[in-house]
Design a protein around this motif. Structure first.
Motif, PDB file in Angstrom:
ATOM      1  N   GLY A   1      37.303  42.444  42.014  1.00  0.00           N
ATOM      2  CA  GLY A   1      38.239  43.498  41.626  1.00  0.00           C
ATOM      3  C   GLY A   1      37.696  44.303  40.450  1.00  0.00           C
ATOM      4  N   MET A   2      37.119  43.616  39.458  1.00  0.00           N
ATOM      5  CA  MET A   2      36.541  44.333  38.318  1.00  0.00           C
ATOM      6  C   MET A   2      35.355  45.187  38.765  1.00  0.00           C
ATOM      7  SD  MET A   2      36.754  41.919  34.956  1.00  0.00           S
ATOM      8  CE  MET A   2      36.200  40.372  35.651  1.00  0.00           C
TER       9      MET A   2
ATOM     10  N   GLU B   1      38.887  27.376  38.256  1.00  0.00           N
ATOM     11  CA  GLU B   1      38.384  27.760  39.575  1.00  0.00           C
ATOM     12  C   GLU B   1      36.857  27.902  39.620  1.00  0.00           C
ATOM     13  OE1 GLU B   1      41.346  30.198  42.004  1.00  0.00           O
ATOM     14  OE2 GLU B   1      39.550  31.435  42.045  1.00  0.00           O
TER      15      GLU B   1
ATOM     16  N   VAL C   1      42.923  34.192  34.623  1.00  0.00           N
ATOM     17  CA  VAL C   1      43.798  33.172  35.243  1.00  0.00           C
ATOM     18  C   VAL C   1      42.947  32.179  36.034  1.00  0.00           C
ATOM     19  CG1 VAL C   1      45.577  32.822  37.017  1.00  0.00           C
ATOM     20  CG2 VAL C   1      45.876  34.598  35.313  1.00  0.00           C
ATOM     21  N   GLY C   2      42.004  32.710  36.808  1.00  0.00           N
ATOM     22  CA  GLY C   2      41.106  31.868  37.596  1.00  0.00           C
ATOM     23  C   GLY C   2      40.301  30.921  36.728  1.00  0.00           C
ATOM     24  N   VAL C   3      39.788  31.443  35.620  1.00  0.00           N
ATOM     25  CA  VAL C   3      39.002  30.610  34.701  1.00  0.00           C
ATOM     26  C   VAL C   3      39.895  29.530  34.090  1.00  0.00           C
ATOM     27  CG1 VAL C   3      37.697  30.616  32.524  1.00  0.00           C
ATOM     28  CG2 VAL C   3      37.313  32.419  34.214  1.00  0.00           C
TER      29      VAL C   3
ATOM     30  N   PHE D   1      42.518  43.137  36.987  1.00  0.00           N
ATOM     31  CA  PHE D   1      41.569  42.181  37.580  1.00  0.00           C
ATOM     32  C   PHE D   1      40.914  41.292  36.511  1.00  0.00           C
ATOM     33  CE2 PHE D   1      41.894  45.098  41.202  1.00  0.00           C
ATOM     34  CZ  PHE D   1      42.185  44.170  42.193  1.00  0.00           C
ATOM     35  N   LEU D   2      40.813  41.806  35.300  1.00  0.00           N
ATOM     36  CA  LEU D   2      40.309  40.963  34.206  1.00  0.00           C
ATOM     37  C   LEU D   2      41.297  39.827  33.937  1.00  0.00           C
ATOM     38  CD1 LEU D   2      38.216  40.477  31.933  1.00  0.00           C
ATOM     39  CD2 LEU D   2      39.588  41.943  30.484  1.00  0.00           C
TER      40      LEU D   2
ATOM     41  N   PHE E   1      43.667  29.634  44.204  1.00  0.00           N
ATOM     42  CA  PHE E   1      44.059  30.618  45.214  1.00  0.00           C
ATOM     43  C   PHE E   1      43.123  31.828  45.238  1.00  0.00           C
ATOM     44  CE2 PHE E   1      46.352  31.586  41.341  1.00  0.00           C
ATOM     45  CZ  PHE E   1      46.309  32.969  41.244  1.00  0.00           C
ATOM     46  N   GLY E   2      42.009  31.728  44.551  1.00  0.00           N
ATOM     47  CA  GLY E   2      41.015  32.799  44.602  1.00  0.00           C
ATOM     48  C   GLY E   2      41.110  33.803  43.470  1.00  0.00           C
ATOM     49  N   ALA E   3      41.837  33.453  42.393  1.00  0.00           N
ATOM     50  CA  ALA E   3      42.018  34.397  41.283  1.00  0.00           C
ATOM     51  C   ALA E   3      40.673  34.762  40.640  1.00  0.00           C
ATOM     52  CB  ALA E   3      42.953  33.799  40.235  1.00  0.00           C
ATOM     53  N   PHE E   4      39.818  33.770  40.471  1.00  0.00           N
ATOM     54  CA  PHE E   4      38.508  34.015  39.840  1.00  0.00           C
ATOM     55  C   PHE E   4      37.651  34.940  40.713  1.00  0.00           C
ATOM     56  CE2 PHE E   4      34.028  32.545  39.447  1.00  0.00           C
ATOM     57  CZ  PHE E   4      33.785  32.972  38.159  1.00  0.00           C
ATOM     58  N   VAL E   5      37.667  34.689  42.018  1.00  0.00           N
ATOM     59  CA  VAL E   5      36.863  35.491  42.950  1.00  0.00           C
ATOM     60  C   VAL E   5      37.433  36.910  43.056  1.00  0.00           C
ATOM     61  CG1 VAL E   5      35.956  35.622  45.295  1.00  0.00           C
ATOM     62  CG2 VAL E   5      36.348  33.397  44.256  1.00  0.00           C
ATOM     63  N   LEU E   6      38.754  37.004  43.245  1.00  0.00           N
ATOM     64  CA  LEU E   6      39.389  38.327  43.341  1.00  0.00           C
ATOM     65  C   LEU E   6      39.225  39.109  42.038  1.00  0.00           C
ATOM     66  CD1 LEU E   6      42.686  37.608  45.295  1.00  0.00           C
ATOM     67  CD2 LEU E   6      40.843  39.130  46.003  1.00  0.00           C
ATOM     68  N   GLY E   7      39.332  38.400  40.927  1.00  0.00           N
ATOM     69  CA  GLY E   7      39.131  39.042  39.619  1.00  0.00           C
ATOM     70  C   GLY E   7      37.717  39.595  39.497  1.00  0.00           C
TER      71      GLY E   7
ATOM     72  N   LEU F   1      43.479  49.111  36.516  1.00  0.00           N
ATOM     73  CA  LEU F   1      42.943  48.172  37.521  1.00  0.00           C
ATOM     74  C   LEU F   1      41.995  47.172  36.880  1.00  0.00           C
ATOM     75  CD1 LEU F   1      42.243  50.612  40.485  1.00  0.00           C
ATOM     76  CD2 LEU F   1      43.862  48.732  40.485  1.00  0.00           C
ATOM     77  N   LEU F   2      41.166  47.682  35.997  1.00  0.00           N
ATOM     78  CA  LEU F   2      40.194  46.819  35.315  1.00  0.00           C
ATOM     79  C   LEU F   2      40.898  45.722  34.523  1.00  0.00           C
ATOM     80  CD1 LEU F   2      37.114  46.779  35.191  1.00  0.00           C
ATOM     81  CD2 LEU F   2      37.235  48.185  33.149  1.00  0.00           C
TER      82      LEU F   2
ATOM     83  N   LEU G   1      43.404  38.615  36.113  1.00  0.00           N
ATOM     84  CA  LEU G   1      43.314  37.718  37.275  1.00  0.00           C
ATOM     85  C   LEU G   1      42.116  36.780  37.128  1.00  0.00           C
ATOM     86  CD1 LEU G   1      44.975  37.411  39.892  1.00  0.00           C
ATOM     87  CD2 LEU G   1      43.316  38.878  41.023  1.00  0.00           C
ATOM     88  N   TRP G   2      41.010  37.346  36.671  1.00  0.00           N
ATOM     89  CA  TRP G   2      39.779  36.571  36.449  1.00  0.00           C
ATOM     90  C   TRP G   2      40.028  35.488  35.387  1.00  0.00           C
ATOM     91  CZ3 TRP G   2      36.230  35.796  32.414  1.00  0.00           C
ATOM     92  CH2 TRP G   2      34.961  35.356  32.785  1.00  0.00           C
TER      93      TRP G   2
END
Lengths: 49, 304
Positions: B85-86, A30, A24-26, A18-19, B76-82, A14-15, A21-22
């Motif tokens: 989520g962590m 975002e 991807v956001g960066v 979500f890392l 789409f919220g990837a940074f926030v969910l990431g 999970l870590l 995903l984070w």
């Protein structure tokens, strides 16, 4: 007597998920949009927007 | 331990609300720290807030998703969910019990002497509906002609926003007072409703309506750090039920989604060392060390 310990792997999976995903956001820049939002007063949050 | 937890809650409150120049600037903090995610529910329009609220930000990103895609950006919220989520994968609802300013506020209210009431068990499902509908679905599907949605939870429900941002900003900025209408009155009623309820019941907002708590609750079985039941030591005496602020029967359901991991059951109730803290399967505090409950490191386990 030795006590056997089972390492739980799911939290690490999970870590990592979500890392990623984070990251991807960066990559999508975002955080700049988040910062822009957080710097302005959210009238909806106040209840007048 | 309970005193330490109160200190940690206080420290977190000041960490995410560290801007105390607002009485002079009469506006919110606008520095670079606001790109940091607040682990607990903490309105980013609060004048003292130094971090962004993940629930508010996620709704804003989803509400504006069409607009951002049209303009060539894919927010789409990837940074926030990431980010959350962590936090969830590591701490789960430890955050509710140790780092949420609004949870801390409710706990303080519950200390007011009064008749104490329980909360119907079925109401716990409401917070998942709030997360799914008000935070994700409604901001995505109910949009204006220009394609803009609304942050439904912030706009119609969030009591943290009313107390932390609504009331202070109206006091600080006279220009905003003219815009106060039924929406604000509605939020005020909800906020004072939860405040009153908190005096009589423990953490009613966390247990029935908090979408962030609902999100962290999804990790309760998988979080890296969690409480563990040692069935060999448990006598089934039920003392852990009596101290639990969220009415969990820990010995029957140790991975309950409702547990805010305050650790009262471990430190104040269980006399048989049946409850411990474990990290990824390794016991860190609790049984096998007797009543001293010192930290036990993984390599030492092999000797027991």
């Amino acid at each position: 007597m030795r006590k056997k310990i089972e390492i739980r792997k799911t939290p690490f999976v999970l870590l990592v998920f979500f890392l990623l995903l984070w990251i991807v956001g960066v990559t999508l820049n975002e955080p700049a949009r988040v910062l822009e939002q957080a710097k302005s007063i959210c009238l909806s949050c106040i209840g007048i927007g | 331990m309970e005193r330490a937890r109160k200190w940690v809650q206080g420290v977190w409150f000041f960490l995410v609300n560290g801007y105390w120049a607002f009485p002079w600037t009469r506006t919110i903090y606008k520095g670079p720290m606001k790109v940091v995610c607040s682990p607990g529910l903490n309105c980013y329009s609060c004048p003292s807030s130094t971090a962004f609220c993940p629930i508010g930000t996620l709704q804003q990103l989803l509400a504006n998703i069409r607009f951002s895609i049209q303009s060539g950006q894919h927010y789409f919220g990837a940074f926030v969910l990431g980010s959350i989520g962590m936090l969830g994968a590591v701490f789960g609802r430890f955050i509710c019990g140790w780092a949420c300013p609004f949870g801390f506020f409710q706990e303080l209210l519950h200390k007011i002497p009064s008749r104490k009431l329980s909360i119907p068990d079925q109401l716990r499902w409401l917070k998942y509906a709030v997360l799914l509908l008000l935070v994700i679905v409604f901001p995505l599907i109910f949009v204006s002609n220009s394609g803009m949605g609304q942050p439904w939870f912030c706009k119609y429900v969030c009591p943290a926003g009313t107390f932390q941002a609504g009331i202070p900003m109206l006091l600080l900025d006279p220009n905003l007072r003219g815009a106060v209408g039924w929406l604000f009155v509605n939020k005020l009623i909800i906020a004072f409703g939860f405040t009153t309820w908190s005096v009589f019941a423990s953490r009613p907002f966390c247990r029935t309506a908090c979408p962030l708590g609902a999100f962290y609750a999804l990790f309760s079985r998988f979080q890296l750090i969690r409480l563990q039941l040692n069935k060999d030591n448990c006598t089934g005496c039920g003392v852990c039920h009596k101290v639990c602020p969220v009415d969990i029967k820990f010995n029957e359901n140790p991975n309950s989604c409702e547990c805010v991991n305050c650790m009262k059951c471990m430190t104040e109730a269980c006399a048989f060392d049946a409850i411990s803290v474990e990290v990824a399967g390794f016991p860190m505090f609790g049984p096998d060390l007797g009543k001293t409950k010192k930290c036990i490191w993984p390599r030492k386990i092999q000797k027991i």
